[in-house]
Write a protein that holds these residues in place. Sequence first.
Motif, PDB file in Angstrom:
ATOM      1  N   VAL A   5       4.626  22.248   9.611  1.00 40.93           N
ATOM      2  CA  VAL A   5       4.967  21.558   8.542  1.00 40.93           C
ATOM      3  C   VAL A   5       3.852  20.819   8.229  1.00 40.93           C
ATOM      4  O   VAL A   5       3.490  20.084   9.336  1.00 40.93           O
ATOM      5  CB  VAL A   5       6.137  20.903   8.242  1.00 40.93           C
ATOM      6  N   THR A   6       2.953  20.572   7.005  1.00 42.59           N
ATOM      7  CA  THR A   6       2.087  19.568   6.858  1.00 42.59           C
ATOM      8  C   THR A   6       2.572  18.404   5.973  1.00 42.59           C
ATOM      9  O   THR A   6       3.050  18.934   4.814  1.00 42.59           O
ATOM     10  CB  THR A   6       0.692  20.269   6.201  1.00 42.59           C
ATOM     11  N   PHE A   7       2.342  16.985   6.391  1.00 39.16           N
ATOM     12  CA  PHE A   7       2.701  16.207   5.543  1.00 39.16           C
ATOM     13  C   PHE A   7       1.747  15.660   4.441  1.00 39.16           C
ATOM     14  O   PHE A   7       0.882  15.252   4.823  1.00 39.16           O
ATOM     15  CB  PHE A   7       3.220  15.162   6.388  1.00 39.16           C
ATOM     16  N   LEU A   8       2.155  16.186   3.135  1.00 39.83           N
ATOM     17  CA  LEU A   8       1.202  15.667   2.185  1.00 39.83           C
ATOM     18  C   LEU A   8       1.448  14.292   1.601  1.00 39.83           C
ATOM     19  O   LEU A   8       0.753  13.834   0.656  1.00 39.83           O
ATOM     20  CB  LEU A   8       1.108  16.655   0.989  1.00 39.83           C
ATOM     21  N   GLY A   9       2.121  13.531   2.353  1.00 39.24           N
ATOM     22  CA  GLY A   9       2.422  12.231   2.059  1.00 39.24           C
ATOM     23  C   GLY A   9       3.759  11.760   2.803  1.00 39.24           C
ATOM     24  O   GLY A   9       4.363  12.648   3.082  1.00 39.24           O
ATOM     25  N   THR A  10       3.814  10.440   2.852  1.00 35.50           N
ATOM     26  CA  THR A  10       4.896   9.998   3.641  1.00 35.50           C
ATOM     27  C   THR A  10       5.288   8.658   2.842  1.00 35.50           C
ATOM     28  O   THR A  10       5.982   7.956   3.770  1.00 35.50           O
ATOM     29  CB  THR A  10       4.309   9.705   5.177  1.00 35.50           C
ATOM     30  N   ALA A  11       4.893   8.336   1.792  1.00 31.35           N
ATOM     31  CA  ALA A  11       5.378   7.437   0.900  1.00 31.35           C
ATOM     32  C   ALA A  11       6.836   7.455   0.438  1.00 31.35           C
ATOM     33  O   ALA A  11       7.250   8.422   0.057  1.00 31.35           O
ATOM     34  CB  ALA A  11       4.416   7.224  -0.229  1.00 31.35           C
ATOM     35  N   GLY A  12       7.479   6.287   0.560  1.00 32.26           N
ATOM     36  CA  GLY A  12       8.972   6.186  -0.396  1.00 32.26           C
ATOM     37  C   GLY A  12       8.983   5.058  -0.921  1.00 32.26           C
ATOM     38  O   GLY A  12       8.557   3.949  -0.247  1.00 32.26           O
ATOM     39  N   GLY A  13       9.823   4.789  -1.761  1.00 31.55           N
ATOM     40  CA  GLY A  13      10.166   3.751  -2.479  1.00 31.55           C
ATOM     41  C   GLY A  13       9.020   3.188  -3.437  1.00 31.55           C
ATOM     42  O   GLY A  13       7.827   3.513  -3.356  1.00 31.55           O
ATOM     43  N   ARG A  14       9.388   2.302  -4.535  1.00 28.38           N
ATOM     44  CA  ARG A  14       8.497   2.244  -5.508  1.00 28.38           C
ATOM     45  C   ARG A  14       7.202   1.684  -5.306  1.00 28.38           C
ATOM     46  O   ARG A  14       6.094   1.937  -5.375  1.00 28.38           O
ATOM     47  CB  ARG A  14       8.925   1.235  -6.499  1.00 28.38           C
ATOM     48  N   THR A  15       7.084   0.267  -4.236  1.00 26.83           N
ATOM     49  CA  THR A  15       6.013  -0.272  -4.214  1.00 26.83           C
ATOM     50  C   THR A  15       4.689   0.410  -3.330  1.00 26.83           C
ATOM     51  O   THR A  15       3.657   0.575  -3.540  1.00 26.83           O
ATOM     52  CB  THR A  15       6.457  -1.468  -3.129  1.00 26.83           C
ATOM     53  N   VAL A  16       5.321   1.275  -2.386  1.00 29.13           N
ATOM     54  CA  VAL A  16       4.543   2.040  -1.442  1.00 29.13           C
ATOM     55  C   VAL A  16       3.909   3.297  -2.250  1.00 29.13           C
ATOM     56  O   VAL A  16       2.995   3.740  -2.170  1.00 29.13           O
ATOM     57  CB  VAL A  16       5.200   2.487  -0.181  1.00 29.13           C
ATOM     58  N   VAL A  17       4.679   4.031  -3.267  1.00 30.70           N
ATOM     59  CA  VAL A  17       4.224   5.134  -3.945  1.00 30.70           C
ATOM     60  C   VAL A  17       3.548   4.736  -4.974  1.00 30.70           C
ATOM     61  O   VAL A  17       2.225   5.027  -5.168  1.00 30.70           O
ATOM     62  CB  VAL A  17       5.471   5.861  -4.630  1.00 30.70           C
ATOM     63  N   LEU A  18       3.817   3.620  -5.724  1.00 26.96           N
ATOM     64  CA  LEU A  18       2.961   3.105  -7.021  1.00 26.96           C
ATOM     65  C   LEU A  18       1.593   2.663  -6.509  1.00 26.96           C
ATOM     66  O   LEU A  18       0.459   2.506  -7.109  1.00 26.96           O
ATOM     67  CB  LEU A  18       3.864   1.930  -7.998  1.00 26.96           C
ATOM     68  N   GLY A  19       1.691   1.905  -5.356  1.00 29.35           N
ATOM     69  CA  GLY A  19       0.188   1.303  -4.922  1.00 29.35           C
ATOM     70  C   GLY A  19      -0.289   2.369  -3.878  1.00 29.35           C
ATOM     71  O   GLY A  19      -1.536   1.807  -3.373  1.00 29.35           O
ATOM     72  N   GLN A  20       0.361   3.603  -3.872  1.00 28.03           N
ATOM     73  CA  GLN A  20      -0.334   4.542  -2.881  1.00 28.03           C
ATOM     74  C   GLN A  20      -0.903   3.991  -1.521  1.00 28.03           C
ATOM     75  O   GLN A  20      -2.020   4.187  -0.971  1.00 28.03           O
ATOM     76  CB  GLN A  20      -1.604   5.319  -3.706  1.00 28.03           C
ATOM     77  N   MET A  21       0.137   3.024  -0.904  1.00 27.78           N
ATOM     78  CA  MET A  21      -0.203   2.678   0.465  1.00 27.78           C
ATOM     79  C   MET A  21      -0.042   3.728   1.498  1.00 27.78           C
ATOM     80  O   MET A  21      -0.614   3.615   2.506  1.00 27.78           O
ATOM     81  CB  MET A  21       0.626   1.499   0.620  1.00 27.78           C
TER      82      MET A  21
END
Length: 258
Positions: A5-21
Motif C-alpha cells: 500500500v502506498t500512502f498518497l496522503g496522511t492528512a485528516g481533519g480540516r486544519t491539516v487537509v486545508l493547509g496541506q500540512m
Amino acid sequence: MSSSVTFLGTAGGRTVVLGQMRQSGGMWFELDGTNILHDPGPGCLVRCKQYRLSPRRLDAIILSHRHIDHSNDVNIITEAMTGGGFEPKGLLIAPKQCLDEDPVVLKYVREFVEIIQSHEGVSLNINDVKVSFPLRLHHTVETYGTILEFQNRKVGYIPDTEYFEELSRPYRNVDTLILNVVRITRNPRISHLNIDDVMRIVSEARPKRAVLTHFGMQVLKASPEYQAKRITENTGIDTIAASDGMKLPLDSKGSLFI
Ligand SMILES: [Zn+2]
C-alpha cells in the motif's frame, strides 16, 4: 507478485487537509497485480504522478464515505483510469449517499465505470482480491470500513468513525490494520477515533501489525510516531505511523520508504 500500500496522503481533519500540512490523496493498494485506490482525497491525481503510479493501471476505486477529504478527486481519477472515458473499465464502489442527492460522483463519469453500492455485509471479488464491507461505521455520513483479502492475507481499513462496541470484531487477526486517528482527546461532537480508541481497537482486534494514518492537528502536534510507539508498548502489537509517500509491503513485515 508483490503486494503493497502506498500512502498518497496522511492528512485528516480540516486544519491539516486545508493547509496541506500533510498530503491528502488516499491510499493505493497493489495486491498481487490488482490495483485499488481507496479514498481519493484532494491532490490524489498529483500524488499518483509524484509517486509514479499510473491511474490507467487501476482496477477499482473505493470511497469509504462522501466527505471531501475522502472523495474530492474521484471524478478526475475515474477519468484518468478510463483514458478520459474513451476506454471504459474498472469498478467504482461507493455508499449510496455518494451517488444520490448532492452526489460526489458526477453523472457523466458514471458512464465510464461499473458502479457498485457498498452496504454492510457486501463482498465482491476484483480479480483475485476479495473486498468486503463488514460494518457500517458510526460517522456523520454513511461510511463503511473495508477488508481486502488476497493470497491468504487480510488487510483491514477503519476510516472515520466513533468507537463502538462491535467495531473491532470483523478486524480480528487481520495481518495489517490501517486506522484513521484524527484526535488525541475525545470530543463527543466529532465522530472520530482518538488515540485511546485506537489503542482499544488494536488490543481487541489483535492484528499482526497496525498502521496509523489520517492525522488531525492534535495528533501531528503530539507526534504520530510517538503515539504509535505508545500503542506498541501498551498493546504488544507492532504499530507504526504512516508518512506521505510511504510504500508498505503487505506480503511481509517491515516498511520501505520511497
Ligand atoms: Zn469523514
